[in-house]
Design a protein around this motif. Structure first.
Motif, PDB file in Angstrom:
ATOM      1  N   THR A   1       0.869  -1.174   0.000  1.00  0.00           N
ATOM      2  CA  THR A   1       0.000   0.000   0.000  1.00  0.00           C
ATOM      3  C   THR A   1       0.906   1.223   0.000  1.00  0.00           C
ATOM      4  N   ALA A   2       0.560   2.226  -0.780  1.00  0.00           N
ATOM      5  CA  ALA A   2       1.432   3.397  -0.921  1.00  0.00           C
ATOM      6  C   ALA A   2       0.616   4.680  -0.876  1.00  0.00           C
ATOM      7  N   LYS A   3       1.207   5.714  -0.280  1.00  0.00           N
ATOM      8  CA  LYS A   3       0.591   7.038  -0.252  1.00  0.00           C
ATOM      9  C   LYS A   3       1.539   8.066  -0.860  1.00  0.00           C
ATOM     10  N   PHE A   4       0.991   8.911  -1.708  1.00  0.00           N
ATOM     11  CA  PHE A   4       1.751   9.993  -2.333  1.00  0.00           C
ATOM     12  C   PHE A   4       1.247  11.326  -1.801  1.00  0.00           C
ATOM     13  N   ARG A   5       2.186  12.249  -1.595  1.00  0.00           N
ATOM     14  CA  ARG A   5       1.802  13.611  -1.201  1.00  0.00           C
ATOM     15  C   ARG A   5       1.295  14.347  -2.434  1.00  0.00           C
ATOM     16  N   THR A   6       0.010  14.293  -2.653  1.00  0.00           N
ATOM     17  CA  THR A   6      -0.627  14.963  -3.772  1.00  0.00           C
ATOM     18  C   THR A   6      -2.093  15.159  -3.391  1.00  0.00           C
TER      19      THR A   6
ATOM     20  N   VAL B   1       6.743   9.385  -1.855  1.00  0.00           N
ATOM     21  CA  VAL B   1       5.883   8.237  -1.569  1.00  0.00           C
ATOM     22  C   VAL B   1       6.326   7.544  -0.288  1.00  0.00           C
ATOM     23  N   ILE B   2       5.334   7.024   0.435  1.00  0.00           N
ATOM     24  CA  ILE B   2       5.583   6.149   1.584  1.00  0.00           C
ATOM     25  C   ILE B   2       4.894   4.826   1.280  1.00  0.00           C
ATOM     26  N   MET B   3       5.643   3.739   1.322  1.00  0.00           N
ATOM     27  CA  MET B   3       5.088   2.426   1.000  1.00  0.00           C
ATOM     28  C   MET B   3       5.064   1.525   2.230  1.00  0.00           C
ATOM     29  N   GLY B   4       4.044   0.700   2.301  1.00  0.00           N
ATOM     30  CA  GLY B   4       3.972  -0.327   3.327  1.00  0.00           C
ATOM     31  C   GLY B   4       3.887  -1.681   2.660  1.00  0.00           C
ATOM     32  N   ILE B   5       4.816  -2.569   2.989  1.00  0.00           N
ATOM     33  CA  ILE B   5       4.885  -3.891   2.348  1.00  0.00           C
ATOM     34  C   ILE B   5       4.683  -4.955   3.410  1.00  0.00           C
ATOM     35  N   SER B   6       3.777  -5.868   3.143  1.00  0.00           N
ATOM     36  CA  SER B   6       3.485  -6.928   4.117  1.00  0.00           C
ATOM     37  C   SER B   6       3.282  -8.241   3.393  1.00  0.00           C
ATOM     38  N   GLY B   7       3.484  -9.337   4.126  1.00  0.00           N
ATOM     39  CA  GLY B   7       3.198 -10.646   3.569  1.00  0.00           C
ATOM     40  C   GLY B   7       4.375 -11.598   3.631  1.00  0.00           C
ATOM     41  N   ASP B   8       4.325 -12.579   2.763  1.00  0.00           N
ATOM     42  CA  ASP B   8       5.269 -13.688   2.781  1.00  0.00           C
ATOM     43  C   ASP B   8       6.466 -13.350   1.879  1.00  0.00           C
ATOM     44  N   PHE B   9       7.466 -12.718   2.437  1.00  0.00           N
ATOM     45  CA  PHE B   9       8.650 -12.319   1.661  1.00  0.00           C
ATOM     46  C   PHE B   9       9.852 -12.241   2.590  1.00  0.00           C
TER      47      PHE B   9
ATOM     48  N   GLY C   1      -5.456   5.788  -7.113  1.00  0.00           N
ATOM     49  CA  GLY C   1      -6.512   6.780  -6.909  1.00  0.00           C
ATOM     50  C   GLY C   1      -5.934   8.028  -6.255  1.00  0.00           C
ATOM     51  N   ILE C   2      -6.605   9.145  -6.438  1.00  0.00           N
ATOM     52  CA  ILE C   2      -6.195  10.388  -5.786  1.00  0.00           C
ATOM     53  C   ILE C   2      -7.430  11.033  -5.175  1.00  0.00           C
ATOM     54  N   SER C   3      -7.349  11.349  -3.892  1.00  0.00           N
ATOM     55  CA  SER C   3      -8.470  11.975  -3.195  1.00  0.00           C
ATOM     56  C   SER C   3      -8.137  13.451  -2.940  1.00  0.00           C
ATOM     57  N   ARG C   4      -8.753  14.045  -1.947  1.00  0.00           N
ATOM     58  CA  ARG C   4      -8.570  15.482  -1.727  1.00  0.00           C
ATOM     59  C   ARG C   4      -7.147  15.826  -1.289  1.00  0.00           C
ATOM     60  N   GLU C   5      -6.554  14.990  -0.410  1.00  0.00           N
ATOM     61  CA  GLU C   5      -5.251  15.360   0.146  1.00  0.00           C
ATOM     62  C   GLU C   5      -4.203  14.266   0.043  1.00  0.00           C
ATOM     63  N   SER C   6      -4.435  13.258  -0.770  1.00  0.00           N
ATOM     64  CA  SER C   6      -3.418  12.217  -0.925  1.00  0.00           C
ATOM     65  C   SER C   6      -3.692  11.405  -2.176  1.00  0.00           C
ATOM     66  N   GLY C   7      -2.636  10.740  -2.635  1.00  0.00           N
ATOM     67  CA  GLY C   7      -2.783   9.768  -3.717  1.00  0.00           C
ATOM     68  C   GLY C   7      -2.459   8.402  -3.166  1.00  0.00           C
ATOM     69  N   SER C   8      -3.004   7.374  -3.763  1.00  0.00           N
ATOM     70  CA  SER C   8      -2.773   6.031  -3.246  1.00  0.00           C
ATOM     71  C   SER C   8      -2.519   5.064  -4.391  1.00  0.00           C
ATOM     72  N   ALA C   9      -1.813   3.983  -4.048  1.00  0.00           N
ATOM     73  CA  ALA C   9      -1.596   2.892  -4.997  1.00  0.00           C
ATOM     74  C   ALA C   9      -1.464   1.617  -4.193  1.00  0.00           C
ATOM     75  N   SER C  10      -1.849   0.508  -4.796  1.00  0.00           N
ATOM     76  CA  SER C  10      -1.773  -0.755  -4.068  1.00  0.00           C
ATOM     77  C   SER C  10      -1.487  -1.906  -5.024  1.00  0.00           C
ATOM     78  N   LEU C  11      -0.879  -2.926  -4.458  1.00  0.00           N
ATOM     79  CA  LEU C  11      -0.619  -4.182  -5.171  1.00  0.00           C
ATOM     80  C   LEU C  11      -0.984  -5.327  -4.250  1.00  0.00           C
ATOM     81  N   SER C  12      -1.672  -6.308  -4.794  1.00  0.00           N
ATOM     82  CA  SER C  12      -1.961  -7.540  -4.053  1.00  0.00           C
ATOM     83  C   SER C  12      -1.712  -8.715  -4.987  1.00  0.00           C
ATOM     84  N   THR C  13      -0.855  -9.634  -4.550  1.00  0.00           N
ATOM     85  CA  THR C  13      -0.551 -10.785  -5.389  1.00  0.00           C
ATOM     86  C   THR C  13      -0.126 -11.963  -4.526  1.00  0.00           C
ATOM     87  N   MET C  14       0.062 -13.112  -5.172  1.00  0.00           N
ATOM     88  CA  MET C  14       0.562 -14.285  -4.462  1.00  0.00           C
ATOM     89  C   MET C  14       2.085 -14.212  -4.375  1.00  0.00           C
TER      90      MET C  14
END
Length: 505
Positions: A97-102, A256-264, A149-162
């Motif tokens: 999950t990622a957030k952009f200052r935008t 950007v600030i990213m958060g990475i979680s899962g089996d890695f 996606g971009i909302s009023r005070e931030s942008g976001s991006a996400s990846l979900s996979t195996m």
């Protein structure tokens, strides 16, 4: 009382807490589902035990549990990318999950809707080397998803996979962030969908009320007063070049600030990130100036005609930003007033005691600059003024009298018990840290959260109620048919009648 230390997985701990909790999670609701344009986080809210079983469980006595959530590792890459990593090997999943200052606050007024359009077409339009169809096929084949996606005070991006598809997932994810194509045909398609939404947004009061309330609260030239999706004229004026320029300005690794979680494996993932983002270069960003919200309080009564047999009501005034020093006591105060579902004063009075509305509540919207306090309900036309007065009376009462011990304890216990639900998965934990750093909160925010709640007193509630609630300076907006109201709105003051924008042709 002795403290018992518990060491087992998050999953088991979560189940354990549900069993021991004296509250019914089944009563949870989405507190902030009120403003679809705000990007406000949704928080689960629990109520006092409702069922017989929950009441029995609530009487159980148990030792307090010391819970220390897993702490994600924070890494800053040479290109400025901030990354939180938390390994979780229970399931073969991998998430980012990622957030952009935008955000829409940075777009020109005459191009309102630009940020929203960029955030949508970034993903839908494919990249310079992948058509939308090719990208969809690649992701569908590995059951993965990439969203932006971009909302009023931030942008976001996400990846979900195996886990087995991390390389492919990262490759597509990085391609979308760095090389969106913004094809004209997809821009046109997205614009048409937005314009259709704009055309229909006056169909129901629920889509009108907070849009118009924002315009009443904020000056017309402030981005907080504008719609994120834009307006017919501004959306049509947005060009592909505008979108490319906006993306180029705000989408870079040091934003950007990213958060990475899962089996890695952490070191392996860091090396992979350096490879897929090797061409993403750090650069200086000149953020567009956002004017400060003018802090003024002046009572105003506003009315919109709608041929319906119910009245939609909202009243409130400017409030606080997310970094306000009194954020915690304000949250607890609002829980008692109208944010704690059926047990709070406003819903208890307006809904349960008087039977005037199915839903009545209050809240504090807390963006980067001054947000707003509000109370809202829907009621039948014949009880409009009565419902408003009951809600206003509760706002006045909480300013004038100390809250009860039981009310305060219920509110604090609910927030403390609710705290555990912030850690239901490794993805939620890294997501919390991404949000905390993005909002400029202390990085030990979660460590001090429970103590901050425990420390709140009745005197704190009385102080913040007096300081942050202004029932005599409210801005009131009512949508409905004034001819059916129980009393004229003029009883609250001079009424300003608002004509709806975008009337159907």
């Amino acid at each position: 009382m002795k403290t018992k230390e518990v060491n087992f997985s998050l999953r088991h701990f979560f189940i354990f807490i549900i069993m021991l909790s004296g509250f019914s999670i089944g009563q949870a609701k989405t507190l902030y589902a009120y403003d679809e344009h705000s990007g406000q986080a949704i928080e689960p809210v629990m109520t006092a035990p409702q069922s017989e079983g929950a009441k029995i469980v609530s009487k159980f006595e148990y030792e307090p549990i010391e819970f220390t959530p897993p702490r994600p590792e924070r890494v800053v890459l040479d290109n400025g990318m901030v990354i939180y990593l938390l390994e979780d090997h229970e399931l073969p999943l991998f998430k980012i999950t990622a957030k952009f200052r935008t955000g829409a606050v940075y777009e020109p007024e005459e191009k309102a809707g630009l940020a929203n359009l960029v955030g949508s077409v970034m993903r839908r339009g494919g990249t310079k080397t992948r058509t939308p169809e090719q990208m969809n096929e690649e992701l569908e084949f590995i059951a993965a998803s990439v969203e932006t996606g971009i909302s009023r005070e931030s942008g976001s991006a996400s990846l979900s996979t195996m886990k087995k598809d991390i390389d492919k997932g990262l490759d597509v994810f990085a391609d979308v962030l760095m090389n969106p194509a913004f094809p004209e045909d997809m821009i046109r398609k997205e614009k048409d969908e937005i314009l259709e939404n704009i055309r229909r947004e006056n169909d129901t009061p629920s889509k009108i009320i907070f849009r118009e309330f924002r315009k009443i609260l904020y000056k017309a030239d402030h981005p907080y007063s504008r719609k994120i999706i834009g307006y017919k004229e501004t959306v049509e004026s947005i060009t592909r070049d505008d979108m490319i320029a906006f993306h180029k300005k705000y989408f870079c690794p040091n934003n950007v600030i990213m958060g990475i979680s899962g089996d890695f494996d952490t070191q392996e993932i860091l090396e992979k990130l350096k490879v897929v983002f090797a061409d993403w270069k750090k650069r200086e960003i000149h953020f567009s100036e956002v004017p400060a919200v003018e802090k003024k309080f002046k009572r105003s009564i506003n009315y919109i005609y709608k041929d319906v047999n119910q009245a939609s009501v909202v009243f409130g005034h400017l409030g606080i930003n997310r970094l306000n020093k009194d954020y915690f006591p304000i949250k607890i105060m609002n829980f008692i007033l109208g944010g704690g579902s059926f047990t709070s004063r406003i819903p208890s009075k307006v809904r349960s005691d008087e039977g005037l509305a199915y839903s009545a509540y209050s809240g504090f919207h807390t963006p980067r600059d001054l947000g707003f306090f509000f109370a809202s309900c829907q009621t039948k036309s014949e009880s409009t003024v009565k419902a408003i007065n009951f809600a206003l009376d509760e706002v006045r009462k909480i300013r004038e009298e100390h809250v009860g011990d039981d009310e305060l304890e219920l509110a604090k216990d609910t927030y403390i018990n609710q705290f555990i639900f912030k850690f239901t998965s490794s993805a939620s934990i890294v997501g919390q840290m991404v949000g905390i750093e993005y909002e400029g909160l202390p990085l030990d925010y979660l460590d001090t959260y429970v103590d901050n709640i425990k420390a709140i007193t009745k005197e704190d509630i009385a102080r913040v109620a007096k300081e942050y609630l202004r029932p005599d300076d409210i801005k009131l907006l009512v949508i409905g048919d004034v001819e059916q109201f129980d009393k004229p709105l003029t009883g609250f003051g001079e009424v300003n009648t608002i004509e709806l924008e975008n009337k159907k042709e």
